[in-house]
Design a protein around this motif. Sequence first.
Motif, PDB file in Angstrom:
ATOM      1  N   LEU A 220       0.826  -1.208   0.000  1.00  0.00           N
ATOM      2  CA  LEU A 220       0.000   0.000   0.000  1.00  0.00           C
ATOM      3  C   LEU A 220       0.863   1.262   0.000  1.00  0.00           C
ATOM      4  CD1 LEU A 220      -2.811  -1.088   2.463  1.00  0.00           C
ATOM      5  CD2 LEU A 220      -2.994  -0.781  -0.006  1.00  0.00           C
ATOM      6  N   LYS A 221       1.970   1.238   0.738  1.00  0.00           N
ATOM      7  CA  LYS A 221       2.867   2.394   0.731  1.00  0.00           C
ATOM      8  C   LYS A 221       3.466   2.603  -0.652  1.00  0.00           C
ATOM      9  CE  LYS A 221       4.247   2.662   5.553  1.00  0.00           C
ATOM     10  NZ  LYS A 221       5.375   2.599   6.501  1.00  0.00           N
ATOM     11  N   ALA A 222       3.867   1.514  -1.296  1.00  0.00           N
ATOM     12  CA  ALA A 222       4.438   1.622  -2.641  1.00  0.00           C
ATOM     13  C   ALA A 222       3.392   2.143  -3.619  1.00  0.00           C
ATOM     14  CB  ALA A 222       4.975   0.266  -3.093  1.00  0.00           C
ATOM     15  N   GLU A 223       2.172   1.632  -3.516  1.00  0.00           N
ATOM     16  CA  GLU A 223       1.099   2.091  -4.395  1.00  0.00           C
ATOM     17  C   GLU A 223       0.789   3.564  -4.142  1.00  0.00           C
ATOM     18  OE1 GLU A 223      -3.521   0.971  -5.567  1.00  0.00           O
ATOM     19  OE2 GLU A 223      -2.510  -0.143  -3.983  1.00  0.00           O
ATOM     20  N   ASN A 224       0.813   3.960  -2.870  1.00  0.00           N
ATOM     21  CA  ASN A 224       0.575   5.351  -2.506  1.00  0.00           C
ATOM     22  C   ASN A 224       1.633   6.252  -3.134  1.00  0.00           C
ATOM     23  OD1 ASN A 224      -0.312   7.671  -1.306  1.00  0.00           O
ATOM     24  ND2 ASN A 224       0.251   7.101   0.766  1.00  0.00           N
ATOM     25  N   ALA A 225       2.888   5.824  -3.075  1.00  0.00           N
ATOM     26  CA  ALA A 225       3.975   6.615  -3.675  1.00  0.00           C
ATOM     27  C   ALA A 225       3.770   6.746  -5.187  1.00  0.00           C
ATOM     28  CB  ALA A 225       5.323   5.971  -3.367  1.00  0.00           C
TER      29      ALA A 225
ATOM     30  N   LEU B  94       0.938   6.569  -6.821  1.00  0.00           N
ATOM     31  CA  LEU B  94      -0.216   7.433  -7.066  1.00  0.00           C
ATOM     32  C   LEU B  94       0.136   8.903  -6.859  1.00  0.00           C
ATOM     33  CD1 LEU B  94      -3.072   5.306  -5.480  1.00  0.00           C
ATOM     34  CD2 LEU B  94      -2.671   5.716  -7.902  1.00  0.00           C
ATOM     35  N   ARG B  95       0.969   9.185  -5.867  1.00  0.00           N
ATOM     36  CA  ARG B  95       1.401  10.565  -5.646  1.00  0.00           C
ATOM     37  C   ARG B  95       2.220  11.070  -6.834  1.00  0.00           C
ATOM     38  NH1 ARG B  95       0.654  12.555  -0.445  1.00  0.00           N
ATOM     39  NH2 ARG B  95       0.095  10.956   1.069  1.00  0.00           N
ATOM     40  N   GLU B  96       3.083  10.202  -7.377  1.00  0.00           N
ATOM     41  CA  GLU B  96       3.860  10.581  -8.562  1.00  0.00           C
ATOM     42  C   GLU B  96       2.931  10.863  -9.737  1.00  0.00           C
ATOM     43  OE1 GLU B  96       6.778   7.597  -9.450  1.00  0.00           O
ATOM     44  OE2 GLU B  96       7.698   7.747  -7.468  1.00  0.00           O
ATOM     45  N   ARG B  97       1.934  10.002  -9.940  1.00  0.00           N
ATOM     46  CA  ARG B  97       0.992  10.199 -11.040  1.00  0.00           C
ATOM     47  C   ARG B  97       0.192  11.481 -10.846  1.00  0.00           C
ATOM     48  NH1 ARG B  97      -2.301   4.844 -11.968  1.00  0.00           N
ATOM     49  NH2 ARG B  97      -3.300   6.187 -13.483  1.00  0.00           N
TER      50      ARG B  97
ATOM     51  N   GLU C 262       2.369  14.379 -11.794  1.00  0.00           N
ATOM     52  CA  GLU C 262       2.459  14.455 -13.252  1.00  0.00           C
ATOM     53  C   GLU C 262       1.178  15.042 -13.840  1.00  0.00           C
ATOM     54  OE1 GLU C 262       3.295  10.487 -14.526  1.00  0.00           O
ATOM     55  OE2 GLU C 262       5.357  10.538 -13.779  1.00  0.00           O
ATOM     56  N   ALA C 263       0.033  14.633 -13.305  1.00  0.00           N
ATOM     57  CA  ALA C 263      -1.246  15.147 -13.794  1.00  0.00           C
ATOM     58  C   ALA C 263      -1.367  16.654 -13.533  1.00  0.00           C
ATOM     59  CB  ALA C 263      -2.403  14.405 -13.141  1.00  0.00           C
ATOM     60  N   LYS C 264      -0.876  17.100 -12.365  1.00  0.00           N
ATOM     61  CA  LYS C 264      -0.914  18.533 -12.064  1.00  0.00           C
ATOM     62  C   LYS C 264      -0.036  19.311 -13.042  1.00  0.00           C
ATOM     63  CE  LYS C 264      -2.005  18.255  -7.150  1.00  0.00           C
ATOM     64  NZ  LYS C 264      -1.498  18.444  -5.780  1.00  0.00           N
TER      65      LYS C 264
END
Length: 149
Positions: free
Chosen positions: A93-98, A100-103, A106-108
């Motif tokens: 979950l921590k890896a997935e969270n990281a 998602l934060r990167e994505r 990028e979206a911003k």
Amino acid sequence: MALVSIIEAAKLAKVSRKTIYKHLKEGTLSSSENTQGHKVIDTSELIRVFGKIHLDSPEEVTGGDIEGDKKKQEVTQGDTGKDIETLIENAKLKAENAQLRERLDEAKEDKEKLFAQLSEAQATVKLITHDKDTATEKKGFFARIFGTK
């Protein structure tokens, strides 16, 4: 999360030490140093880079390179398989969270670029329509008779 040595990381990820060092050098895998100055890798990093880690026994997680008393309390040799599964799920979950934060970042950035392009396009349209308005401006009755604007 549990911190493991390079050798333990290679065993958990089912890859060679050379592969671990390659990922460390490329920057795709991060590491830190324990109190003795040895490189250690967080299991959540292994899961982020290699997907699944392979645990054969609880001793693999408690390989002696766990940093700090708090970490030792989280993962001990007396832990049940369920506790280890919870730790693994937490790492995932921590890896997935990281990721998602990167994505999201990028979206911003993409959103800001698109807004900049939109502003440029609106300014261009405004200039084009302004030129048309001034070029086709009709003269009034007196302006046509007396030649003034």
